[in-house]
Design a protein around this motif. Structure first.
Motif, mmCIF file in Angstrom:
data_model
loop_
_atom_site.group_PDB
_atom_site.id
_atom_site.type_symbol
_atom_site.label_atom_id
_atom_site.label_comp_id
_atom_site.label_asym_id
_atom_site.label_seq_id
_atom_site.Cartn_x
_atom_site.Cartn_y
_atom_site.Cartn_z
ATOM 1 N N GLN A 1 -7.994 0.151 2.968
ATOM 2 C CA GLN A 1 -8.831 -0.536 1.970
ATOM 3 C C GLN A 1 -8.450 -2.021 1.874
ATOM 4 O O GLN A 1 -9.312 -2.890 1.832
ATOM 5 N N GLN B 1 -4.908 3.487 1.520
ATOM 6 C CA GLN B 1 -4.909 2.241 0.748
ATOM 7 C C GLN B 1 -4.732 1.031 1.683
ATOM 8 O O GLN B 1 -5.328 -0.016 1.466
ATOM 9 N N PRO C 1 0.830 -1.210 0.000
ATOM 10 C CA PRO C 1 0.000 0.000 0.000
ATOM 11 C C PRO C 1 0.867 1.265 0.000
ATOM 12 O O PRO C 1 1.893 1.327 0.664
#
Lengths: 230, 539
Positions: free
Chosen positions: A48, A45, A40
């Protein structure tokens, strides 16, 4: 619908669940690879990825439980009662959820005598604890406490969090082995509790059988799940 | 466990997926294991274990084509490629319990369920390695054959309240039994059971009863364990063993059948069921069980050529002795299996001839009598009578009978009876083909079964009479006396309870068989004619 057709359909469901579980396993593996290949870039991110992993793992747990419940119904789920150290079983569940706790910034505390041993099926009971843990992780703010001790010659495992606690409707029905509380519209099937109750019930000693309890308050002020095994 | 100790470990990872091997390799490296070998399948794992001694083997259950993880473990242990103190961990996406039931002789040290993360793996390994180290002195004594020393150490560990007392108790129970220290085993199991009705201790105590000669109690207890927990395989195995000891062949088979239903993937249990059913002449069960042995044997170190030949043999016999709607398919499958035998195994000259004879029988069952006859001619040119092995000659008898070359079959049988006149075990096997058994055991057995059946018959208990005569007919399919008795009991039963389709079918096939053997004019012939009259009236 005749009984035969119902049986048939549950078989179709079971084999389809089995298939979904295999696909999901592939999905989880691939996800792992993607995360490794492309780490990431930022916190957003990373969150996520964590959500993807968490939700996939949750589906996986549910499917495993569905299959187990199906096998219980068909009396084809073996129960292997043996002596186990509680610390081993509890720490195993904590380790399983290591990622989850890191990403949600939760602290998970285990309170259990190193030498406490009891008789149960470690895979089934481990499954129950894991499932409750995964759920608590969702509702707790920063702390979860896992505790095991023996009270009145019964093993008591509690999982307490510092969240808002269980809703009143769930507390009322917690001890009953029924589909009460199932609410498809609200996405609330209570499969985990159903599974937990069945697992508890499969543990017997003389006239006594295991049970579960839900309550609020407890050591951290949130929901408290209790599994009692004779 | 400290990182430094992990650095000293030799680890083998077996998985057919590259990504999983890479993930595990990375996890292991994170906690300090540098010596990690990775391979893709069973044969590579075996090769690796031949070269090196690994401390830990992490093996996936599903390895694509070829043997699965459980089969890899069996072969490693069977071939002594895994040290007793090495750890074998079976990894799977399934919950372990389906696999647990297939484990017969060897269980892995642990099951790991995917997905695996570093923390769980390390924690699990820590725990297993601690236990291994604690138990190491005991296992070292066992490996050196010093059983009493091992027992002493296990007793000490329990007395000292070791963390592994429970594991020691289980081990100790087995060791006491092995060493015939029955009263100590009894004390141990009784002590455990005072705490909990655990399966292994219950089975242990039943074994104690058996060792003490109290077989009825052993049976009762084992049956109760199975009723309470239908997945307790050691209880089935022990119960079958007790029935075998009592000579209760039918009950042994029933228990084995139930065990196989619970653990269908265990090739050794399938093989045991197949042997038991074949000895009982329950050809249907035997054929199916041998068929599963052949299938499961594909990637198993327990595969054996005898299972393949037996599959062909009992399948041919099953077709010969019953009117089967699927006879053609069965014969085809038998031929397929036999056709693969020379490729899979190195056969001796006798075995090659046996395969050909079995093929003759199955070809005949497929209606290809001409090819069967030609093949038989080829084989016969190479068989020398007498002198060849009994197995081969009995296969020849079966083939001659299948091809309806009865006169020649009788000739071979006659010479066999002469050749083996003092050899009771051989005569017992020849008896299968004779009208009257010649071995002492079987003469007694047929008389006993007849007496038993007639007793039930005279007491108007036709159902029990049928059981006795059916068993006699299965064991002595060419004995006209027991066939007549079975027919008579069947007629009496149908007179009392009405005709059933199954009963009429059986009576028709019996009549056909009796007609072929009973000589006109004798007493048996008259009895047969009378029974036929009664059957006509039943319609």
């Amino acid at each position: 619908m005749s009984a035969y057709e119902i049986d048939d359909f549950s078989l179709v469901l079971a084999s389809s669940v089995h298939d979904m579980k295999n696909s999901l396993g592939m999905l989880l593996d691939t996800l792992q690879q993607v995360v490794e290949a492309t780490p990431p870039r930022d916190d957003g991110q990373a969150r996520q990825f964590a959500t993807l992993q968490y939700e996939a793992a949750r589906i996986n747990t549910e499917l495993v439980q569905l299959l187990a419940v199906y096998r219980m119904q068909n009396r084809s789920l073996p129960v292997q009662v043996d002596q186990h150290f509680l610390i081993d079983v509890l720490e195993e569940q904590v380790a399983r959820n290591d990622m989850l706790c890191q990403t949600r910034k939760l602290s998970l505390e285990v309170d259990c005598d190193e030498d406490l041993a009891w008789y149960f099926d470690a895979e089934l009971v481990g499954g129950v604890v894991n499932n409750i843990l995964v759920n608590s992780a969702r509702y707790s703010r920063e702390k979860i406490l896992l505790r095991a001790l023996v009270e009145q010659q019964q093993l008591v495992i509690t999982i307490a969090d510092d969240g808002a606690g269980y809703p009143p409707a769930m507390l009322e029905n917690s001890g009953q082995d029924s589909a009460a509380g199932v609410n498809f519209a609200a996405g609330n099937t209570h499969l985990g509790l159903f599974f937990a109750r069945r697992v508890a019930n499969m543990h017997r000693r003389g006239e006594m059988s295991g049970r579960i309890q839900l309550s609020n308050g407890g050591p951290l002020g949130g929901g408290v799940f209790t599994l009692i095994l004779p | 466990m400290a990182v430094s100790q992990y650095a000293a470990l030799k680890i083998l990872v077996v998985d057919d997926f590259h990504s999983f091997r890479a993930t595990l390799g990375r996890l292991l490296a994170e906690f300090g294991c540098d010596d990690v070998t990775t391979v893709m399948n069973g044969p590579q794992a075996l090769a690796a274990c031949r070269k090196h001694k690994f401390d830990v083997v992490l093996c996936d259950y599903n390895l694509g084509e070829g043997p699965n993880g459980q089969q890899v473990l069996e072969e490693l242990r069977q071939r002594n490629l895994l040290a007793r103190d090495s750890l074998f961990l079976l990894v799977s996406a399934e919950s372990s319990q389906a696999i647990v039931l297939s484990a017969y002789d060897y269980s892995p040290d642990a099951y790991l369920t995917k997905p695996i993360n570093g923390k769980s793996l390390q924690q699990r390994l820590d725990r297993l390695l601690r236990q291994r180290d604690a138990m190491a002195p005991i296992y070292a004594r066992l490996a050196a054959g010093k059983i009493d020393a091992a027992i002493g150490l296990a007793e000490q560990a329990i007395a000292a309240g070791s963390r592994y007392s429970y594991a020691c108790q289980r081990l100790l129970g087995n060791l006491y039994m092995q060493q015939d220290r029955i009263s100590e085993a009894e004390k141990l199991y009784t002590g455990v059971l005072e705490m909990r009705p655990l399966d292994w201790a219950q089975v242990g105590l039943a074994q104690v009863k058996r060792a003490q000669g109290d077989l009825p109690t052993a049976i009762q207890w084992l049956q109760r364990i199975i009723d309470d927990n239908p997945f307790c395989l050691p209880a089935y195995d022990a119960l079958a063993e007790v029935y075998r000891q009592l000579g209760e062949a039918d009950k042994t088979q029933q228990v084995m059948q139930a065990a196989v239903a619970v653990s269908p993937l265990s090739i050794l249990r399938q093989a045991e069921l197949a042997h038991t059913a074949a000895a009982n002449r329950d050809l249907e069960v035997a054929s199916r069980a041998y068929g599963r042995c052949v299938k499961l044997g594909e990637n198993s170190c327990h595969d054996h050529q005898d299972n393949h030949l037996q599959y062909g043999r009992v399948t041919a016999a099953w077709i010969r002795e019953s009117q089967l709607p699927n006879a053609l398919d069965l014969a085809k499958d038998g031929l397929r299996v036999l056709g693969n035998v020379p490729r899979r195994f190195e056969l001796g000259a006798v075995q090659r001839q046996q395969v050909s004879l079995l093929e003759c029988q199955l070809l005949s069952a497929r209606g290809e009598d001409k090819s069967a006859q030609e093949l038989l001619k080829d084989v016969e040119e190479n068989i020398e009578l007498p002198g060849d092995s009994l197995d081969l000659q009995l296969d020849l008898v079966a083939t001659l009978k299948t091809l309806r070359l009865d006169e020649r079959a009788e000739q071979v049988l006659k010479s066999l009876v002469e050749q083996y006149c003092g050899d009771q075990p051989a005569l017992q096997r020849i008896d299968l083909w004779l009208e009257e058994p010649v071995s002492e055991r079987n003469r007694k057995l047929v008389a006993e079964l007849n007496r038993e059946g007639i007793g039930f018959y005279d007491a108007n208990n036709y159902a029990r009479a049928l059981d006795s005569f059916k068993r006699a007919c299965r064991l002595f399919p060419h004995h006209p006396g027991v066939q007549l008795n079975l027919l008579q009991a069947l007629v009496a039963d149908m007179k009392q309870h009405g005709c059933s389709g199954e009963g009429m079918e059986l009576s028709a096939s019996l009549c056909q068989r009796i007609q072929q053997t009973v000589q006109p004019g004798g007493e048996e012939f008259n009895r047969f004619k009378q029974l036929q009259q009664v059957i006509k009236q039943l319609h």
